[in-house]
Design a protein around this motif. Sequence first.
Motif, mmCIF file in Angstrom:
data_model
loop_
_atom_site.group_PDB
_atom_site.id
_atom_site.type_symbol
_atom_site.label_atom_id
_atom_site.label_comp_id
_atom_site.label_asym_id
_atom_site.label_seq_id
_atom_site.Cartn_x
_atom_site.Cartn_y
_atom_site.Cartn_z
ATOM 1 N N UNK A 63 0.838 -1.204 0.000
ATOM 2 C CA UNK A 63 0.000 0.000 0.000
ATOM 3 C C UNK A 63 0.870 1.250 0.000
ATOM 4 N N UNK A 64 1.898 1.244 0.845
ATOM 5 C CA UNK A 64 2.800 2.399 0.891
ATOM 6 C C UNK A 64 3.462 2.617 -0.459
ATOM 7 N N UNK A 65 3.892 1.528 -1.072
ATOM 8 C CA UNK A 65 4.533 1.642 -2.383
ATOM 9 C C UNK A 65 3.542 2.170 -3.418
ATOM 10 N N UNK A 66 2.309 1.708 -3.341
ATOM 11 C CA UNK A 66 1.271 2.145 -4.282
ATOM 12 C C UNK A 66 1.010 3.651 -4.146
ATOM 13 N N UNK A 67 0.883 4.117 -2.904
ATOM 14 C CA UNK A 67 0.563 5.522 -2.669
ATOM 15 C C UNK A 67 1.747 6.432 -2.998
ATOM 16 N N UNK A 68 2.958 5.944 -2.719
ATOM 17 C CA UNK A 68 4.139 6.799 -2.852
ATOM 18 C C UNK A 68 4.864 6.651 -4.186
ATOM 19 N N UNK A 69 4.427 5.719 -5.018
ATOM 20 C CA UNK A 69 5.188 5.402 -6.227
ATOM 21 C C UNK A 69 5.436 6.620 -7.114
ATOM 22 N N UNK A 70 4.390 7.351 -7.431
ATOM 23 C CA UNK A 70 4.534 8.510 -8.305
ATOM 24 C C UNK A 70 5.389 9.576 -7.646
ATOM 25 N N UNK A 71 5.177 9.757 -6.338
ATOM 26 C CA UNK A 71 5.942 10.752 -5.586
ATOM 27 C C UNK A 71 7.428 10.430 -5.604
ATOM 28 N N UNK A 72 7.774 9.184 -5.300
ATOM 29 C CA UNK A 72 9.176 8.785 -5.266
ATOM 30 C C UNK A 72 9.797 8.877 -6.654
ATOM 31 N N UNK A 120 9.742 0.312 4.425
ATOM 32 C CA UNK A 120 9.019 -0.256 3.293
ATOM 33 C C UNK A 120 9.862 -0.054 2.039
ATOM 34 N N UNK A 121 9.517 -0.759 0.973
ATOM 35 C CA UNK A 121 10.290 -0.630 -0.264
ATOM 36 C C UNK A 121 10.205 0.785 -0.819
ATOM 37 N N UNK A 122 9.039 1.429 -0.650
ATOM 38 C CA UNK A 122 8.894 2.802 -1.133
ATOM 39 C C UNK A 122 9.765 3.749 -0.322
ATOM 40 N N UNK A 123 9.795 3.546 1.000
ATOM 41 C CA UNK A 123 10.648 4.370 1.850
ATOM 42 C C UNK A 123 12.110 4.166 1.501
ATOM 43 N N UNK A 124 12.491 2.912 1.253
ATOM 44 C CA UNK A 124 13.876 2.614 0.876
ATOM 45 C C UNK A 124 14.250 3.314 -0.424
ATOM 46 N N UNK A 125 13.311 3.367 -1.375
ATOM 47 C CA UNK A 125 13.573 4.068 -2.632
ATOM 48 C C UNK A 125 13.772 5.554 -2.382
ATOM 49 N N UNK A 126 12.970 6.117 -1.478
ATOM 50 C CA UNK A 126 13.114 7.523 -1.134
ATOM 51 C C UNK A 126 14.458 7.805 -0.492
ATOM 52 N N UNK A 127 14.940 6.872 0.336
ATOM 53 C CA UNK A 127 16.244 7.035 0.967
ATOM 54 C C UNK A 127 17.355 7.050 -0.082
ATOM 55 N N UNK A 128 17.212 6.234 -1.112
ATOM 56 C CA UNK A 128 18.224 6.226 -2.170
ATOM 57 C C UNK A 128 18.246 7.547 -2.929
ATOM 58 N N UNK A 129 17.077 8.174 -3.082
ATOM 59 C CA UNK A 129 17.030 9.499 -3.706
ATOM 60 C C UNK A 129 17.761 10.504 -2.820
ATOM 61 N N UNK A 130 17.514 10.426 -1.519
ATOM 62 C CA UNK A 130 18.213 11.302 -0.587
ATOM 63 C C UNK A 130 19.711 11.051 -0.647
ATOM 64 N N UNK A 131 20.112 9.802 -0.795
ATOM 65 C CA UNK A 131 21.530 9.470 -0.891
ATOM 66 C C UNK A 131 22.181 10.189 -2.079
ATOM 67 N N UNK A 132 21.441 10.289 -3.187
ATOM 68 C CA UNK A 132 21.946 10.986 -4.362
ATOM 69 C C UNK A 132 22.204 12.460 -4.054
ATOM 70 N N UNK A 133 21.286 13.046 -3.317
ATOM 71 C CA UNK A 133 21.441 14.468 -2.969
ATOM 72 C C UNK A 133 22.615 14.671 -2.002
#
Length: 240
Positions: A63-72, A120-133
């Motif tokens: 569910x978290x991945x579904x809601x956050x997918x576009x955002x991430x 969650x997998x969506x949160x982990x993806x967001x962390x990787x974006x932060x890692x890039x920054x």
Amino acid sequence: MAAAQDTTSRDDVRSGIVTAASQLLREKGASAVTTRAVAQAAGVQAPTIYRLFGDKDGLVDAVAEHVMATYVAAKAAAAETAEGDPVADLRSGWRVHVEFGLANPELYALIGTRGRGGPSSATAAGIEVLRTRVRRLAAAGLLRVDEQRALMMIHAAGNGTILALLAMPEDRRDPGLSDAMFDAVLSSIRVTTPATPDTTTSAVAVTFATVVPDLPGLSDAERALMTEWLNRSLSTPHNP
């Protein structure tokens, strides 16, 4: 052909369950997202949820991945194409993240009730974006701490800011708290005078660590060893 149809059917059922859970979350809040309620809303038996998601945590992740997918995905695209001031880019990402959290309080409540550890997998993806920054800051010589420490400080402060603001009545929230928290974290991880190159040992080591993966003439094992040495040096207290 039958196998392909079975796969399609399985995907359709999974999608229907996630959609039903997302709707319950949106309309009735995090407490309403129970296995029994989701199964009833999706028109399936509870064992189907366990078969497809493992347990409620697996459903929460989906569910978290579904809601956050576009955002991430939008965050990732912005991070990959970011140019200019890495501090301004980081600040922009922080603000978007906090705004998203405040706009989706039930999602944060749901993620917070997960039984097992780890994001969650969506949160982990967001962390990787932060890692890039964060990597952009390090490459520019602007970090006084190692990348991983900076990453976790920003991540923890961002989530803490969202949860603190969500705990307040909306009309009593401090509109300046988010920026104040960002500035506090930034002052802890960034060199004091970014306009002038910081030549302290730690700042040089942090910057050098960003280019280790691209150094020519070294094996993967040698690069890994050099990275380990740098991380060990950065984590060792300095006694002048």
